[in-house]
Design a protein around this motif. Structure first.
Motif, PDB file in Angstrom:
ATOM      1  N   PRO A 298      17.892  10.288 -43.133  1.00 25.93           N
ATOM      2  CA  PRO A 298      16.450  10.290 -43.423  1.00 25.93           C
ATOM      3  C   PRO A 298      16.074   9.172 -44.387  1.00 25.93           C
ATOM      4  O   PRO A 298      16.820   8.858 -45.319  1.00 25.93           O
ATOM      5  CB  PRO A 298      16.225  11.667 -44.059  1.00 25.93           C
TER       6      PRO A 298
ATOM      7  N   ALA B 111      10.892  10.648 -45.812  1.00 22.00           N
ATOM      8  CA  ALA B 111      11.203  11.887 -45.091  1.00 22.00           C
ATOM      9  C   ALA B 111      10.737  13.099 -45.890  1.00 22.00           C
ATOM     10  O   ALA B 111      10.727  13.103 -47.128  1.00 22.00           O
ATOM     11  CB  ALA B 111      12.694  11.975 -44.819  1.00 22.00           C
TER      12      ALA B 111
ATOM     13  N   GLU C  79      12.681  17.593 -43.031  1.00 22.98           N
ATOM     14  CA  GLU C  79      13.475  16.624 -42.266  1.00 22.98           C
ATOM     15  C   GLU C  79      14.840  16.397 -42.932  1.00 22.98           C
ATOM     16  O   GLU C  79      15.857  16.269 -42.244  1.00 22.98           O
ATOM     17  CB  GLU C  79      12.709  15.306 -42.153  1.00 22.98           C
TER      18      GLU C  79
END
Length: 823
Positions: free
Chosen positions: A407, A411, A415
């Motif tokens: 990520p 993010a 996530e």
């Protein structure tokens, strides 16, 4: 409120009345017979003035006469600190003036040398501790003593221990008499000692009282008791037994059960954080699922059991399997002779009587073997045949590990959580890991094969020499790279030798340190640390303080012969010479075996160093998982469910999911778990073999006979060395002078930079094939492992001699000597 009756006290008042008074109040409320009394609260101690009038009035209400005056600190009887015997008790106190003086004496004992030392060892802040005082009517005891509702020496919850002596019982507590000693085993009737001071009936009465108290307080108890002239039992005190190792969880499976501690094979004796245990278990569960092995995710793997934050393997079914049990002692040799002796002892235990059948279902095992064995054999053979190609594949795999998609800065917490709980496992369980596994397995096989082929031809010292100065070992490469960083720091010796590592870390983060190449080192090795298999432990890239401490150690090396790179080169030269000698000798005595052994030894120089690769590799994505978890923690701090970002390490992934997606508040849970973890970090020893009733199996074995001053262990790296001991329990910031012998509870790659200035190594746990001994052999320093209680039996500064061939440690003296090493 300065004075309160014990019959009005409960556990919720421990901050006011202290642990002893709170326990007495609970006992009274539960209906136990406790001498009446009152408590002078900690509020009076905080003011520093004895409220004489209030004391006198309470004493009069009690009826006057002789009383016992006991300290009751507010930190007393915490889950990991009982303060037993650390503060004063004054007996047979009579009159108002004597009572005031006894209170002052109790207050003063809070700052006695022994109490201060105890608080420091338990990590208790003096500012957080105050003193309450308990005053109780004296019992005119004809016999008294102590009752432990679990065996304090072995940990068994199936045995109670009673010590008793005529009189008031103080002689039992202070150790000035040899008491009658009784062991009450569950399911067996109590038996009196001929001429003893307790009848069988009184022992059963004490057993019943112990059961009630343990059930009421929810943990095993240390109970003081007394019988008066009328034969009435009085309970004077009950506190938790704080030294016991936690019980294994109740799995519902038939007992008794036996568990083997396996974390120390990865240098992990300290407790895992909850996140560390959860992540490691999930990796294992996913691996099992990938290979068709059914595992209940709620239990982790059916064989793996967390106990006290450590990882244990359930050996019960193997112990009971008639076809397998006879081979177990030899299989346990890798864990050291103490574990083997314990296994042999338990094979005669009726609870582990043999049963027909294997400890696993043969069908799935055969299907798994049929699926992976051909591939394994083919890959290992290809690796041995073409080691240079295998190393090229490893290099590509390491790039894949480092370049794993992750990520980005923008993010969301959701996530990041999806990455940690799903995507991050791909390289650990996929093709990159397989490319690393085969050289690791091949290296292990080649490293052990010569000892079998040359049995009776080569000595243990020679076989160890073959493994010295091994190339392509990421751990020794790491240590030598740090040695070169220290060389760059030589122009700034005063700064690096005279500044605290934590301060150097702060300067480094602010860009205020001279460039010595540490950033380049961390780019390659920053994902490592001591206890690195726990994702909850900071990596060197986050906190390089241990590296600065090691750099200072290296800068103290002033003997060119002690320089780690020279020692490594000498070990490599000795290995090549030994291989040549053994090849000629082996071919002369056993032509076929000798040729195979010669090939294995020479090829091992190209592959055996690869045995460290697997762990090095999977720790790369593991470190990225940790980084993402900390970013999730920062988000949860902003939103409120956590106080600190690293609190996330005291949750499980399911609990993090609840916080991220549902806003679950885990602050109180984290506080409780941190307290348990801190307690376990301070635990001085961990059972290697643990029974389901809490018995430390080694504790019930007779100690082997040894010469005075000699501690037995297991040979791990050949050679002898004499030098001053340096006892280190945590490598962070540790200081090891050149030529000292490192004495540690265990080691992993995070410890190995300390080896480079050490003359030898002694550990309490381990295996000859674990990381620490492997690296010790490569540096050419002797090592003895599995030395029970080494960090307590040996003191820093003592002169010791270690024999890595015989597996012994001899304490020579406390006098001065010139440290050195030898073979």
């Amino acid at each position: 409120m300065n004075v309160i009756g014990l019959d009005r006290v409960d556990a919720g008042m421990v901050g006011t009345v202290g642990g002893k008074a709170a326990g007495l109040g609970e006992m009274i409320a539960s209906g136990e017979r406790v001498p009446p009394g009152f408590c002078l609260t900690a509020e009076a101690h905080a003011s520093g003035t004895v409220p004489a009038d209030e004391l006198a009035a309470a004493y009069e209400r009690l009826g006057g006469g002789p009383v016992a005056v006991r300290s009751s600190a507010t930190a007393e009887d915490l889950p990991d600190a009982s303060f037993a015997g650390q503060q004063d008790t004054v007996l047979d106190v009579r009159g108002d003036a004597a009572l005031v003086e006894a209170v002052r004496r109790c207050w003063a004992s809070m700052d006695s040398e022994r109490a201060v030392a105890y608080r420091e060892a338990a990590g208790i802040d003096r500012a957080d501790t105050h003193m309450a005082v308990v005053v109780q009517r004296m019992v005119d005891a004809t016999v008294a003593g102590v009752l432990f509702t679990a065996d304090p020496l072995t940990g068994s919850r199936s045995r109670m221990v009673v010590d008793a002596a005529p009189g008031p019982g103080t002689a039992v507590v202070d150790g000035s008499v040899t008491p009658d000693h009784h062991v009450l085993v569950d399911g067996e009737p109590a038996a009196a000692i001929e001429g003893g001071c307790l009848t069988a009936a009184r022992l059963e009465e004490l057993r019943a009282a112990g059961r009630r108290l343990a059930e009421h307080f929810g943990s095993p108890q240390d109970v003081e008791w007394a019988y008066d002239a009328d034969g009435v039992l009085w309970l004077l005190q009950s506190r938790p037994i704080t030294t016991l190792f936690p019980l294994p969880p109740d799995t519902g499976k038939p007992g008794p059960r036996l568990y083997l501690e396996v974390g120390h094979m990865q240098g992990m004796l300290r407790p895992f954080t909850p996140m560390g245990m959860d992540c490691l278990t999930r990796i294992w569960v996913r691996w099992c699922s990938l290979h068709g092995i059914e595992v209940d995710p709620r239990e982790g793997a059916s064989l793996l059991t967390p106990v006290g934050g450590r990882l244990y393997l359930d050996l019960t079914d193997a112990m009971r399997s008639a076809p397998v049990r006879g081979r177990l002692p030899q299989a346990m040799e890798i864990y050291g002779p103490r574990v083997r002796r314990a296994i042999e002892h338990l094979l005669d235990d009726p609870g582990f009587a043999p049963r027909p059948g294997l400890p696993f279902a043969p069908g799935p095992a055969l299907r798994l073997a049929a699926r992976i064995l051909p591939t394994t054999v083919a890959h290992i053979a290809a690796t041995i045949a073409r080691p240079e190609r295998a190393r090229a594949r490893v290099a590509r795999a390491l790039r894949d590990f480092r370049n794993q998609p992750r990520p980005g800065p923008e993010a969301t917490a959701a996530e990041r959580f999806a990455f940690v709980s799903e995507d991050a496992y791909a390289p650990i369980l996929g093709a990159p890991m397989m490319a690393v596994i085969w050289p690791t397995f091949a290296g292990i096989i080649l490293g052990t094969l010569p000892s079998a082929l040359l049995h009776g031809v080569a000595s243990a010292d020679e076989l160890d020499a073959v493994l010295g100065g091994m190339p392509h070992n990421v751990t020794t490469e790491m240590d030598l790279a740090l040695w070169r960083v220290a060389g760059n720091a030589d122009d700034h010796r005063a700064l690096f030798l005279g500044t605290d590592p934590a301060e150097l870390t702060d300067l480094y983060r602010r860009g205020a340190l001279p460039d010595i190449g540490l950033a380049d080192f961390l780019d390659v090795y920053g994902h490592r640390a001591a206890a690195e298999v726990d994702i909850g432990v900071p990596r060197w890239a986050e906190d390089p303080s241990p590296l600065f401490a090691t750099i200072a150690n290296y800068l103290r090396v002033d003997d060119p012969d002690q320089a780690p790179d020279r020692r490594f080169d000498e070990a490599a030269l000795r290995a090549r010479r030994t291989i040549s000698e053994l090849s000629l000798r082996g071919r002369a005595r056993r032509p076929v075996r000798g040729r195979i052994a010669s090939f294995a030894m020479r090829r091992s120089r190209q592959l055996t160093g690869s045995r460290e690769l697997a762990k090095f590799s999977w720790l790369i994505p593991f470190a990225e998982m940790r980084r993402q978890l900390l970013l999730i923690g920062e988000d949860l701090v902003r939103r409120g469910p956590l106080e600190r970002a690293d609190d996330v390490m005291f949750l499980t992934l399911d609990e993090v999911r609840a916080a991220v997606h549902e806003g679950a508040d885990h602050r109180s849970l984290v506080t409780a778990r941190r307290a348990v973890h801190d307690r376990e970090v301070r635990r001085p020893s961990v059972p290697a073999l643990l029974m389901s009733d809490g018995t430390d199996v080694e504790a019930i074995l007779p100690r082997p006979e040894t010469e005075e001053g000699t501690l037995p262990g297991t040979p791990a790296a050949a050679g002898r060395a004499t030098g001053r001991a340096r006892v280190v329990r945590d490598p962070s910031g540790a200081h090891v002078e050149p030529g000292e012998i490192l004495v540690a509870p265990t080691t992993d790659p995070g410890w190995t930079p300390l080896f480079m200035t050490a003359a030898g190594l002694v550990t309490e746990t381990g295996s000859p094939v674990a990381h620490g001994p492997t690296v010790a052999r490569e540096y050419g320093i002797p090592a003895v492992i599995c030395v029970r209680d080494a960090t307590r039996e040996i003191r820093t500064g003592q002169v010791i001699t270690i024999d890595g061939t015989a597996g012994t440690v001899t304490v020579e003296s406390d006098g001065p000597t010139r440290p050195g090493r030898g073979r």
